[in-house]
Write a protein that holds these residues in place. Structure first.
Motif, PDB file in Angstrom:
ATOM      1  N   TYR A  77     -61.849 106.031  69.362  1.00 24.24           N
ATOM      2  CA  TYR A  77     -62.155 105.544  70.711  1.00 24.24           C
ATOM      3  C   TYR A  77     -62.547 104.068  70.693  1.00 24.24           C
ATOM      4  CZ  TYR A  77     -64.968 105.133  75.035  1.00 24.24           C
ATOM      5  OH  TYR A  77     -65.518 104.737  76.224  1.00 24.24           O
ATOM      6  N   PHE A  78     -63.518 103.730  69.839  1.00 22.09           N
ATOM      7  CA  PHE A  78     -63.973 102.339  69.803  1.00 22.09           C
ATOM      8  C   PHE A  78     -62.926 101.407  69.202  1.00 22.09           C
ATOM      9  CE2 PHE A  78     -68.234 104.282  70.272  1.00 22.09           C
ATOM     10  CZ  PHE A  78     -68.623 103.572  71.394  1.00 22.09           C
ATOM     11  N   SER A  79     -62.125 101.914  68.278  1.00 17.14           N
ATOM     12  CA  SER A  79     -61.073 101.086  67.685  1.00 17.14           C
ATOM     13  C   SER A  79     -59.974 100.769  68.693  1.00 17.14           C
ATOM     14  CB  SER A  79     -60.455 101.802  66.485  1.00 17.14           C
ATOM     15  OG  SER A  79     -61.426 102.029  65.503  1.00 17.14           O
ATOM     16  N   LEU A  80     -59.602 101.757  69.487  1.00 13.74           N
ATOM     17  CA  LEU A  80     -58.507 101.560  70.440  1.00 13.74           C
ATOM     18  C   LEU A  80     -58.921 100.838  71.717  1.00 13.74           C
ATOM     19  CD1 LEU A  80     -56.520 104.923  70.280  1.00 13.74           C
ATOM     20  CD2 LEU A  80     -55.837 102.676  69.440  1.00 13.74           C
ATOM     21  N   MET A  81     -60.205 100.891  72.060  1.00 13.14           N
ATOM     22  CA  MET A  81     -60.638 100.335  73.340  1.00 13.14           C
ATOM     23  C   MET A  81     -60.274  98.858  73.473  1.00 13.14           C
ATOM     24  SD  MET A  81     -64.375 100.374  75.192  1.00 13.14           S
ATOM     25  CE  MET A  81     -64.738 101.992  74.632  1.00 13.14           C
ATOM     26  N   GLU A  82     -60.561  98.068  72.470  1.00 14.47           N
ATOM     27  CA  GLU A  82     -60.252  96.642  72.565  1.00 14.47           C
ATOM     28  C   GLU A  82     -58.750  96.398  72.481  1.00 14.47           C
ATOM     29  OE1 GLU A  82     -61.482  92.367  70.597  1.00 14.47           O
ATOM     30  OE2 GLU A  82     -62.483  94.196  69.929  1.00 14.47           O
ATOM     31  N   THR A  83     -58.066  97.173  71.633  1.00 14.36           N
ATOM     32  CA  THR A  83     -56.618  97.017  71.499  1.00 14.36           C
ATOM     33  C   THR A  83     -55.911  97.289  72.819  1.00 14.36           C
ATOM     34  OG1 THR A  83     -56.793  97.738  69.206  1.00 14.36           O
ATOM     35  CG2 THR A  83     -54.603  97.760  70.183  1.00 14.36           C
ATOM     36  N   VAL A  84     -56.277  98.384  73.472  1.00 13.85           N
ATOM     37  CA  VAL A  84     -55.680  98.711  74.769  1.00 13.85           C
ATOM     38  C   VAL A  84     -56.096  97.683  75.811  1.00 13.85           C
ATOM     39  CG1 VAL A  84     -55.623 100.429  76.625  1.00 13.85           C
ATOM     40  CG2 VAL A  84     -55.519 101.179  74.242  1.00 13.85           C
ATOM     41  N   GLY A  85     -57.341  97.234  75.751  1.00 12.18           N
ATOM     42  CA  GLY A  85     -57.820  96.229  76.690  1.00 12.18           C
ATOM     43  C   GLY A  85     -57.083  94.906  76.587  1.00 12.18           C
ATOM     44  N   ASP A  86     -56.571  94.595  75.394  1.00  9.00           N
ATOM     45  CA  ASP A  86     -55.821  93.342  75.214  1.00  9.00           C
ATOM     46  C   ASP A  86     -54.499  93.350  75.980  1.00  9.00           C
ATOM     47  OD1 ASP A  86     -57.800  92.267  73.641  1.00  9.00           O
ATOM     48  OD2 ASP A  86     -56.834  92.793  71.739  1.00  9.00           O
ATOM     49  N   PHE A  87     -53.960  94.528  76.259  1.00  6.71           N
ATOM     50  CA  PHE A  87     -52.729  94.611  77.054  1.00  6.71           C
ATOM     51  C   PHE A  87     -52.979  94.266  78.524  1.00  6.71           C
ATOM     52  CE2 PHE A  87     -51.471  97.560  73.587  1.00  6.71           C
ATOM     53  CZ  PHE A  87     -50.339  96.876  73.165  1.00  6.71           C
ATOM     54  N   PHE A  88     -54.223  94.483  78.984  1.00  8.94           N
ATOM     55  CA  PHE A  88     -54.606  94.221  80.374  1.00  8.94           C
ATOM     56  C   PHE A  88     -55.889  93.390  80.370  1.00  8.94           C
ATOM     57  CE2 PHE A  88     -52.905  98.524  79.922  1.00  8.94           C
ATOM     58  CZ  PHE A  88     -51.765  98.442  80.700  1.00  8.94           C
ATOM     59  N   MET A  91     -59.552  93.202  82.888  1.00  6.24           N
ATOM     60  CA  MET A  91     -59.469  94.207  83.946  1.00  6.24           C
ATOM     61  C   MET A  91     -60.323  95.431  83.619  1.00  6.24           C
ATOM     62  SD  MET A  91     -55.414  93.967  84.798  1.00  6.24           S
ATOM     63  CE  MET A  91     -55.459  95.141  86.122  1.00  6.24           C
ATOM     64  N   GLY A  92     -60.790  95.549  82.382  1.00  8.77           N
ATOM     65  CA  GLY A  92     -61.583  96.701  81.983  1.00  8.77           C
ATOM     66  C   GLY A  92     -60.759  97.953  81.764  1.00  8.77           C
ATOM     67  N   LEU A  93     -59.454  97.806  81.734  1.00  4.71           N
ATOM     68  CA  LEU A  93     -58.600  98.987  81.591  1.00  4.71           C
ATOM     69  C   LEU A  93     -58.620  99.561  80.178  1.00  4.71           C
ATOM     70  CD1 LEU A  93     -55.572  98.073  83.853  1.00  4.71           C
ATOM     71  CD2 LEU A  93     -57.441  99.660  84.317  1.00  4.71           C
ATOM     72  N   GLY A  94     -59.035  98.774  79.183  1.00  5.80           N
ATOM     73  CA  GLY A  94     -59.201  99.314  77.839  1.00  5.80           C
ATOM     74  C   GLY A  94     -60.251 100.406  77.847  1.00  5.80           C
ATOM     75  N   PHE A  95     -61.349 100.143  78.551  1.00  4.78           N
ATOM     76  CA  PHE A  95     -62.407 101.145  78.699  1.00  4.78           C
ATOM     77  C   PHE A  95     -61.881 102.370  79.436  1.00  4.78           C
ATOM     78  CE2 PHE A  95     -65.450 102.971  81.687  1.00  4.78           C
ATOM     79  CZ  PHE A  95     -66.389 103.489  80.816  1.00  4.78           C
ATOM     80  N   ASN A 142     -68.538  93.407  88.768  1.00  4.94           N
ATOM     81  CA  ASN A 142     -67.828  92.405  87.968  1.00  4.94           C
ATOM     82  C   ASN A 142     -68.379  92.263  86.553  1.00  4.94           C
ATOM     83  OD1 ASN A 142     -65.944  91.702  89.923  1.00  4.94           O
ATOM     84  ND2 ASN A 142     -67.377  90.281  90.891  1.00  4.94           N
ATOM     85  N   ILE A 143     -68.737  93.408  85.947  1.00  7.97           N
ATOM     86  CA  ILE A 143     -69.208  93.406  84.562  1.00  7.97           C
ATOM     87  C   ILE A 143     -67.982  93.514  83.670  1.00  7.97           C
ATOM     88  CG2 ILE A 143     -70.525  94.703  82.834  1.00  7.97           C
ATOM     89  CD1 ILE A 143     -72.438  95.482  85.106  1.00  7.97           C
ATOM     90  N   THR A 144     -67.920  92.645  82.675  1.00 10.01           N
ATOM     91  CA  THR A 144     -66.771  92.604  81.790  1.00 10.01           C
ATOM     92  C   THR A 144     -66.751  93.846  80.907  1.00 10.01           C
ATOM     93  OG1 THR A 144     -66.941  90.209  81.741  1.00 10.01           O
ATOM     94  CG2 THR A 144     -65.575  91.221  80.067  1.00 10.01           C
ATOM     95  N   LEU A 145     -65.646  94.578  80.953  1.00  8.66           N
ATOM     96  CA  LEU A 145     -65.445  95.742  80.090  1.00  8.66           C
ATOM     97  C   LEU A 145     -64.257  95.460  79.179  1.00  8.66           C
ATOM     98  CD1 LEU A 145     -65.746  98.578  82.780  1.00  8.66           C
ATOM     99  CD2 LEU A 145     -67.455  97.932  81.089  1.00  8.66           C
ATOM    100  N   PRO A 146     -64.234  96.111  78.005  1.00 11.11           N
ATOM    101  CA  PRO A 146     -63.106  95.868  77.095  1.00 11.11           C
ATOM    102  C   PRO A 146     -61.793  96.335  77.688  1.00 11.11           C
ATOM    103  CG  PRO A 146     -64.750  97.319  76.086  1.00 11.11           C
ATOM    104  CD  PRO A 146     -65.203  97.005  77.463  1.00 11.11           C
TER     105      PRO A 146
END
Length: 146
Positions: A77-88, A91-95, A142-146
């Motif tokens: 979960y924590f490994s993929l969160m930032e990776t997925v977030g880098d695609f968007f 936007m916080g969509l990684g979270f 407007n809190i920054t999420l991964p």
């Protein structure tokens, strides 16, 4: 009071915005730990003392599948969160996109008798909870999420 300032206006530096929510969580957790220690601590200490006095107490078996499954899922979960977030970015969509399957799989791991009703409940809560958290944190505050 300085001109233009208001008790109802909050200003957060963008470079520090990612620290806002974790600081609130840290304080809430600290308060909860103190409350738990005060309310449950004495009974817990007594139970430890009783267990020590009574060596014939059963040892509970460790559920290795759930323990290791939780550790593996959390690491993924924590490994993929930032990776997925880098695609968007920003936007916080990684979270959001990693929290939904994480909650679903973790719930499935812990449910003892999965039936149709349990699967529907797990599916709905796995979608609704992260979506509400994402909306409130990323969209409303407007809190920054991964």
């Amino acid at each position: 009071m300085a001109e233009g300032s208001s008790l109802l206006k909050v200003s957060i530096d963008f470079s520090q915005s990612h620290l806002f929510f974790p600081n609130i969580i840290h304080w809430i957790l600290l308060i909860l730990i103190v409350l738990i220690a005060l309310t449950k601590g004495p009974a817990f200490v007594r139970s430890l003392k009783d267990r020590k006095d009574n060596q014939t107490a059963k040892k509970s078996k460790t559920d290795w599948m759930r323990l290791l499954g939780t550790i593996v899922l959390t690491i993924i979960y924590f490994s993929l969160m930032e990776t997925v977030g880098d695609f968007f970015p920003n936007m916080g969509l990684g979270f959001l996109l990693t929290s939904i399957p994480f909650m679903f799989l973790l719930s499935i791991l812990y449910v003892h008798e999965p039936g149709r009703r349990e699967l529907v409940t797990i599916t709905l809560s796995s979608i609704i909870s992260p979506t509400v958290a994402w909306y409130v944190l990323a969209q409303m505050f407007n809190i920054t999420l991964p």
